[in-house]
Scaffold this motif. Sequence first.
Motif, PDB file in Angstrom:
ATOM      1  N   ARG A 798      16.331  13.061 -51.591  1.00 11.08           N
ATOM      2  CA  ARG A 798      15.806  14.080 -50.699  1.00 11.08           C
ATOM      3  C   ARG A 798      14.472  13.590 -50.126  1.00 11.08           C
ATOM      4  N   PHE A 799      14.336  13.642 -48.803  1.00 10.82           N
ATOM      5  CA  PHE A 799      13.108  13.202 -48.137  1.00 10.82           C
ATOM      6  C   PHE A 799      12.500  14.374 -47.372  1.00 10.82           C
ATOM      7  N   ARG A 800      11.211  14.287 -47.159  1.00  7.64           N
ATOM      8  CA  ARG A 800      10.465  15.374 -46.549  1.00  7.64           C
ATOM      9  C   ARG A 800      10.607  15.353 -45.021  1.00  7.64           C
ATOM     10  N   ASP A 801      10.832  16.493 -44.475  1.00  9.77           N
ATOM     11  CA  ASP A 801      10.871  16.657 -43.017  1.00  9.77           C
ATOM     12  C   ASP A 801       9.433  16.861 -42.538  1.00  9.77           C
ATOM     13  N   LEU A 802       8.764  15.757 -42.189  1.00  7.42           N
ATOM     14  CA  LEU A 802       7.333  15.817 -41.910  1.00  7.42           C
ATOM     15  C   LEU A 802       7.002  16.594 -40.646  1.00  7.42           C
ATOM     16  N   ASN A 803       7.803  16.428 -39.613  1.00 12.76           N
ATOM     17  CA  ASN A 803       7.453  17.099 -38.348  1.00 12.76           C
ATOM     18  C   ASN A 803       8.067  18.499 -38.231  1.00 12.76           C
ATOM     19  N   GLY A 804       8.819  18.904 -39.246  1.00 10.12           N
ATOM     20  CA  GLY A 804       9.330  20.274 -39.285  1.00 10.12           C
ATOM     21  C   GLY A 804      10.361  20.619 -38.251  1.00 10.12           C
ATOM     22  N   ASP A 805      11.064  19.606 -37.705  1.00  6.50           N
ATOM     23  CA  ASP A 805      12.058  19.915 -36.665  1.00  6.50           C
ATOM     24  C   ASP A 805      13.440  20.180 -37.239  1.00  6.50           C
ATOM     25  N   GLY A 806      13.549  20.171 -38.582  1.00 14.45           N
ATOM     26  CA  GLY A 806      14.821  20.468 -39.212  1.00 14.45           C
ATOM     27  C   GLY A 806      15.790  19.313 -39.258  1.00 14.45           C
ATOM     28  N   ILE A 807      15.371  18.139 -38.843  1.00 16.31           N
ATOM     29  CA  ILE A 807      16.247  16.969 -38.831  1.00 16.31           C
ATOM     30  C   ILE A 807      15.495  15.798 -39.448  1.00 16.31           C
ATOM     31  N   LEU A 808      16.186  15.024 -40.277  1.00 21.72           N
ATOM     32  CA  LEU A 808      15.597  13.805 -40.834  1.00 21.72           C
ATOM     33  C   LEU A 808      15.939  12.626 -39.940  1.00 21.72           C
ATOM     34  N   ASN A 809      14.906  11.931 -39.503  1.00 19.56           N
ATOM     35  CA  ASN A 809      15.114  10.722 -38.716  1.00 19.56           C
ATOM     36  C   ASN A 809      13.863   9.853 -38.816  1.00 19.56           C
ATOM     37  N   ALA A 810      13.773   8.839 -37.972  1.00 20.95           N
ATOM     38  CA  ALA A 810      12.652   7.902 -38.019  1.00 20.95           C
ATOM     39  C   ALA A 810      11.320   8.571 -37.736  1.00 20.95           C
ATOM     40  N   ASN A 811      11.334   9.726 -37.066  1.00 19.28           N
ATOM     41  CA  ASN A 811      10.095  10.420 -36.739  1.00 19.28           C
ATOM     42  C   ASN A 811       9.453  11.087 -37.964  1.00 19.28           C
ATOM     43  N   ASP A 812      10.158  11.094 -39.082  1.00 23.82           N
ATOM     44  CA  ASP A 812       9.619  11.702 -40.297  1.00 23.82           C
ATOM     45  C   ASP A 812       8.973  10.668 -41.218  1.00 23.82           C
ATOM     46  N   ARG A 813       8.715   9.492 -40.696  1.00 23.78           N
ATOM     47  CA  ARG A 813       8.019   8.474 -41.483  1.00 23.78           C
ATOM     48  C   ARG A 813       6.514   8.575 -41.264  1.00 23.78           C
ATOM     49  N   ASP A 814       5.779   8.098 -42.242  1.00 24.65           N
ATOM     50  CA  ASP A 814       4.322   8.097 -42.146  1.00 24.65           C
ATOM     51  C   ASP A 814       3.788   6.972 -43.031  1.00 24.65           C
TER      52      ASP A 814
END
Length: 987
Positions: A798-814
């Motif tokens: 399970r990975f964190r949805d960082l940007n809160g858009d409800g979808i896991l993708n490359a934009n949720d990396r930090d």
Amino acid sequence: MCVMVQSSLSYGQTRTVSGTVSEDNGDPIIGATVQIKGTTIGTVTDIDGRYTLSIESSNPVLVFRSVGFKNQEVALGNQSVVNVTLDRDVSSLNEVVVVGYGTQRRSDLTGSVSSVKSEELTAFPAINVAQALQGRAAGVNIQANNGAPGSSFKIRIRGGTSINASSDPIFVVDGFIGGALPPPEDIESIEVLKDASATAIYGSRGANGVILVTTRRGKKGAPRIEFNTAFSSQEEIARLDLLNASEFMDYIQEIRPQFNSLGADTNWQDEIFRPGFIQNHQFSISGASDNVDYYVSSAFFDQKGVIIGSGFNRFSVTSNVNIKASERLKIGMNMFVQRSAQEGTRTQENSGGSNNTGVVAGAFKFEPDQPVFDENGRYTIARMNDPHDNPVAVAREFQNETETDRIQVNFLADYQLTDNLTFRTTLGGTTSSAREGTYLPTLLNAGRNVGGQGSITGRRSTLLLNENYLTYTKSFNNVHNLTVMGGYSYQSQVNENWSATGQNFVTDAFEFWNLGAASVWQRPTSSLSDWVLSSFYARLNYGYDDRYLVQFNARYDGSSTFSANNKWAFFPSTALAWNVSNEDFLKDNETVSMFKIRGSYGLTGNQAISPFQTLARFSDIFTVVDGRPTNAIRPTTVANDNLTWETTAQLNIGTDLSFFSDRFYATFEYYRMVTRDLLFQVPLPQYSGFTSQLQNAGRVENKGIEITVGGRIIDRGFQWNTDFNLSTNRNQVLSLPNGNDILYGAFPGHMVGLGQTHILREGFPVGSFFGWIYDGVYQVGDTFIPGGGFEQAPGGERFRDLNGDGILNANDRDIIGNPHPNFIFGWNNDFTWKNFDLNIFFQGTQGNDILSYTLMELDLLSGINNATRMALNRWTPENTDTDVPRAALGRARRVSTRFIYDGSYIRLRNLALGYNLPYDVARRVGVQRARIFVSAQNILTFTNYRGYDPEVNWNSGGAANGNLNLGIDYGSYPNVKSYTLGLNIAF
């Protein structure tokens, strides 16, 4: 023996007292004064440190004196034999240290300089200077790239100043820039120049710090013969806690029910590891007369690695001769010759690609249910994932041997033109040649596929250096002290490389020594490059009344590496210091021995890029035109006529303190370095036809604090000397081209699916880890976050949805980790009691992160290799209270916080107990000095890291990789703990 003139007489019974005067290491002190206190009656010691003195006083006090040593008083009483040991006077005021193109009293220094003496460098058998220097100097971070015999070390002085260019310091050996480094046993001292006022004299190569190495010289007196020998046994520091065959089958059959055990229970770490061994021997002859001093040494180092098939040996000769040809002329020659051989370097790590697993990676990945050999006597091959060889096969059968020769000669002459003006010229050259041969036999899977493959690579480098400079020294009215130095330097280097490869041999017996026996020849390669550096430099030192000090440095460098528009650059620095302790209000203070405040600012450069980078370059290609094979060339890089040096501006503020006649001391430093005009590979538009261009773009900052404290804690019959240094460094990117993030990948070759794993971002450190935040595992009833390729099942990652858009993708990396430590430290302790000495030395780092591809490979639990015992706590319907995911075929590798670990450690680097044979006993057995010692290295490591060892630097060689790939672990050869028995003898 010389007897001093008697000026007063005492009447009474005359008696004779005799004895010896020696150093704490047992060496006799020649010419030491032995005097009756309150009189001028006395004598001096002879060549063996012996003295005899007639005494008429009833109860006199003897005073023992020698330059460079502390005075000692002894009440004679009824004694007729008095042997004394004089302690060296380590007064920081009078100590002379080496600086660029000269020497200075430590009290006159205005810059940041750390000194390391020979006894620290030889505290234990070290493979090279870098290992011996580890933890000894504030602001100097040294880590082993891996523990393989003959491996290199990464050195950073006050952090990495660059991104694409090298951040390695330059070594200057006896004035030879870029000189070959002799073994630690042949080194008298090392000075580390850190701030701009100390390094600007080296101009375009000073941005990353300068390490000055001074080799040993002959000392006045009779010829001295020394023999140092040590034997060490070694073992790996730690092992990975892996599944045994039964546990492995339970795990693997959970997702591969048809996978059957082959019946073995092989501990592959047991199979590849063995007891290691080191023998280290050094023999030297030295001496000096009024007109000649000489030092000749030979050293042999031989290491059998803790992994089968690995080893390293080195033989070297060091020679220094200096002649006083006349009252004004001195000439000298330094020579160094070395041959080294390394084998089994393939054991260090996975080299990438299928069928090419290295020994260490193979040992943790390979199935434990397989034996070393199958029923036909052949080496077993992996059944899961790529069909790679087992680690024992790779270690025993893969041939990899590198042999390197180096010869360096440096001539020098000093001519005193006037009483105040001296001219020095040096002419030196060094040539290094190496041959690497590899052979992949048909006994191995990859070799069998091509009928065996052999290759030979050769390289040769020739470096020439000529230095010419004048030094003027003058004192005026006993308060003004002036030193002016100016000169010219010319240096050139030529590098040659060539290689050839053949496949499909009729037999494996030829190995790589008969490539003509191959029926399939690969394209040979060869290359030639050269560069020239021409420089003018100058320094001015002015001191007023030993209180106020000023220094100016300047260097004007011209390099063939850069374009016609920017071949020359100017690197100045200035420094001020105030010796507060020499002011009237502190001059006679019994508590404060030295109090100095200093500050400096200057510019230094970095030209550490390959030649021809500014030019439009073409590369050869092999293609087919109209059905015919054709050789052609194509443009591969675009010219940059404005490419110039990286320039580092550095501010340094420091203070030096010592107390109670220099019994205790402390140094505090603050620095800030900003590197601009970074040599950076900037991406170009796709329509240009080129991928990138080397440009000057971006800035990087390093700033930090350095603290060194120490002293003689106990100074009686039992003595305790201690030295502690601690350094912080904060590295951050200040600006990038157009302010945009730059993403890149750094991973083993078979993990190409990882993509972008690192990031360069303004405001964050170079080489920051980039990925997802791991939030444990999904449980039954959880809401799954959708995303292509991400698990959506109970027990899945399970990975964190960082940007809160409800979808896991490359934009949720930090940014998820920082490979740079918060601080590094070293703590050295020397204890002496009578003839015994004890050394305890700790070293460590705190706050750095490690990205472990090793643990990613093992704990992925995707059924493609063995796993650690963490797999026993994997999620199952019966074991849900865990953050270890379920076993799942096809799970994708992802860089996340799950595989980021704290790399902090504290290590007992050295523990040594020695015994010095009493002087009289040594003389009776025919030696001048004898010391026997036992020691242990790296026997205690305190760390939370789960891998082999936290001191890792996977794939960190080369210029760019050295800064971009810090803190990565994958299949690295583990570091070792050693137990040593040694003997030092002087005749």
